[in-house]
Design a protein around this motif. Structure first.
Motif, PDB file in Angstrom:
ATOM      1  N   GLU A 248      12.583  25.534 -16.621  1.00 53.55           N
ATOM      2  CA  GLU A 248      13.820  26.273 -16.370  1.00 53.55           C
ATOM      3  C   GLU A 248      14.064  27.287 -17.483  1.00 53.55           C
ATOM      4  O   GLU A 248      13.953  26.971 -18.663  1.00 53.55           O
ATOM      5  CB  GLU A 248      14.995  25.311 -16.282  1.00 53.55           C
ATOM      6  N   LYS A 249      14.375  28.515 -17.101  1.00 54.88           N
ATOM      7  CA  LYS A 249      14.719  29.559 -18.067  1.00 54.88           C
ATOM      8  C   LYS A 249      16.235  29.689 -18.163  1.00 54.88           C
ATOM      9  O   LYS A 249      16.942  29.568 -17.162  1.00 54.88           O
ATOM     10  CB  LYS A 249      14.119  30.910 -17.654  1.00 54.88           C
ATOM     11  N   LYS A 250      16.723  29.924 -19.369  1.00 55.38           N
ATOM     12  CA  LYS A 250      18.147  30.088 -19.605  1.00 55.38           C
ATOM     13  C   LYS A 250      18.441  31.509 -20.096  1.00 55.38           C
ATOM     14  O   LYS A 250      17.622  32.136 -20.758  1.00 55.38           O
ATOM     15  CB  LYS A 250      18.639  29.087 -20.655  1.00 55.38           C
ATOM     16  N   ALA A 251      19.601  32.005 -19.745  1.00 55.96           N
ATOM     17  CA  ALA A 251      20.057  33.305 -20.240  1.00 55.96           C
ATOM     18  C   ALA A 251      21.574  33.244 -20.399  1.00 55.96           C
ATOM     19  O   ALA A 251      22.208  32.248 -20.038  1.00 55.96           O
ATOM     20  CB  ALA A 251      19.663  34.422 -19.278  1.00 55.96           C
ATOM     21  N   LYS A 252      22.144  34.309 -20.956  1.00 60.49           N
ATOM     22  CA  LYS A 252      23.588  34.359 -21.168  1.00 60.49           C
ATOM     23  C   LYS A 252      24.182  35.544 -20.432  1.00 60.49           C
ATOM     24  O   LYS A 252      23.666  36.654 -20.502  1.00 60.49           O
ATOM     25  CB  LYS A 252      23.902  34.434 -22.665  1.00 60.49           C
ATOM     26  N   GLY A 253      25.263  35.270 -19.712  1.00 59.66           N
ATOM     27  CA  GLY A 253      25.978  36.312 -18.997  1.00 59.66           C
ATOM     28  C   GLY A 253      27.360  36.515 -19.607  1.00 59.66           C
ATOM     29  O   GLY A 253      27.770  35.797 -20.522  1.00 59.66           O
ATOM     30  N   GLN A 254      28.070  37.507 -19.075  1.00 63.89           N
ATOM     31  CA  GLN A 254      29.367  37.876 -19.637  1.00 63.89           C
ATOM     32  C   GLN A 254      30.408  38.016 -18.532  1.00 63.89           C
ATOM     33  O   GLN A 254      30.223  38.811 -17.599  1.00 63.89           O
ATOM     34  CB  GLN A 254      29.273  39.223 -20.377  1.00 63.89           C
ATOM     35  N   ASN A 255      31.497  37.256 -18.629  1.00 64.99           N
ATOM     36  CA  ASN A 255      32.702  37.556 -17.862  1.00 64.99           C
ATOM     37  C   ASN A 255      33.559  38.499 -18.691  1.00 64.99           C
ATOM     38  O   ASN A 255      33.503  38.485 -19.924  1.00 64.99           O
ATOM     39  CB  ASN A 255      33.503  36.285 -17.567  1.00 64.99           C
TER      40      ASN A 255
END
Length: 339
Positions: A248-255
């Motif tokens: 599984e790859k993880k990333a960061k998003g932005q609200n």
């Protein structure tokens, strides 16, 4: 509002893929716009709210498939002969028999359509199940619409699991119009695994699995394409073992969050729209086909227009508050969601 839609759906933002540098740029710019509109930061002292999410899957080093035919064991070649799908369960499975369940679909009867059950009269418990990937080709359009509802690969995997299968093998077949005989590892937008191994295999290896039935892959598919449902509970002379290793790859998003705060308010009204989109369509959610594949998905209506409407509402309410025509009794949070 029109200028904001044009900006969000521009080449510069490249389709606003969740977790991408373009999404981060959008978050910074929309935060500045919220500040200019007079909104207060909605996440402490920040207009941005970072979160971690599952962004995809990679192949680990341990993917293997072996087929026993008679006294011989043959290893399949990753990518050329087989590929695990992104929602496949990872793990190891000892050699088990193989069944064949046609197109691998189950659809209860409707008011206008009779039932369709690929597993009727088949015992697939404890076995791998081989099925065609799509839906029958040579059937009337109303029947195609009916079967499309149960044709997603994730759904076929669920049906196989409910029937007691060890794993699912998917094949395109010679009658398929798909140019991808073995599917690529492509993230479908969620990391919800199917609960069993799911492998795409080549037509050549499916042919070998079916060889004991004395009928070719094309003969089977041509008959099934007419809408009949039939299969084999056990394919003679073959057993299959597999290892699936997906990472599984993880990333960061932005609200992006901005707020109208009302002194003494105990409740908050949330008005939101989603700001991210599909980038260049790397996920399985893209509907791009042929030459459209790999191009920017601009997302003017999904959902640049919604974000523009959100900002327009924020601006209009601020103007009405200044003019005394709007006196809110609760806080109002304007949220541009991602992911």
């Amino acid at each position: 509002a029109k200028k904001l839609v044009q900006y969000l759906a521009s080449n510069e933002l490249g389709g606003r893929m969740t977790g991408s540098p373009e999404e981060l740029q959008m978050a910074e710019d929309l935060g500045l716009l919220m500040k200019d509109l007079g909104l207060r930061p909605g996440n402490g002292s920040s207009y941005s709210q970072e979160f971690e999410f599952s962004s995809g899957v990679d192949l680990g080093p341990g993917n293997q498939v072996e087929i026993q035919r008679g006294d011989s064991n043959q290893s399949l070649k990753l990518q050329d002969d087989f590929m695990p799908l992104s929602f496949s369960k990872s793990g190891s499975w000892a050699a088990s028999g193989v069944a064949f369940a046609g197109y691998g679909m189950v659809a209860p009867a409707s008011d206008s359509q009779p039932e369709y059950d690929s597993y009727k009269d088949l015992d697939v418990k404890g076995k791998w199940v081989l099925v065609f990937r799509d839906i029958p080709e040579d059937i009337p359009n109303p029947r195609r619409i009916f079967l499309n509802q149960v044709s997603r690969l994730h759904h076929k995997a669920l049906v196989a699991k409910q029937a007691g299968a060890v794993g699912l093998l998917l094949v395109a077949g010679p009658n398929s119009s798909s140019k991808q005989k073995v599917l690529r590892l492509r993230f479908d937008g969620s990391f919800a695994e199917a609960g069993l191994p799911v492998l795409s295999i080549s037509d050549e290896w499916a042919e070998k699995l079916l060889s004991g039935t004395k009928r070719s892959l094309k003969d089977w598919q041509t008959e099934l394409d007419k809408g009949v449902t039939k299969g084999e509970s056990s394919l003679p002379g073959v057993r299959l073992s597999a290892k699936v290793d997906l990472i599984e790859k993880k990333a960061k998003g932005q609200n992006i969050l901005g707020e109208i705060r009302v002194p003494g308010a105990t409740e908050t009204l949330v008005i939101g729209a989603h700001g991210d989109h599909l980038g260049k369509g790397a996920s399985g959610l893209s509907l791009a086909r042929g030459e459209e594949s790999g191009r920017i998905h601009f997302g003017a209506d999904d959902n640049a227009s919604g974000v523009a409407a959100l900002m327009q509402i924020a601006q209009d309410l601020q103007v009405q508050m200044k003019n005394g025509r709007f006196k809110p009794k609760q806080n109002i949070l304007f949220a541009v969601w991602s992911g």
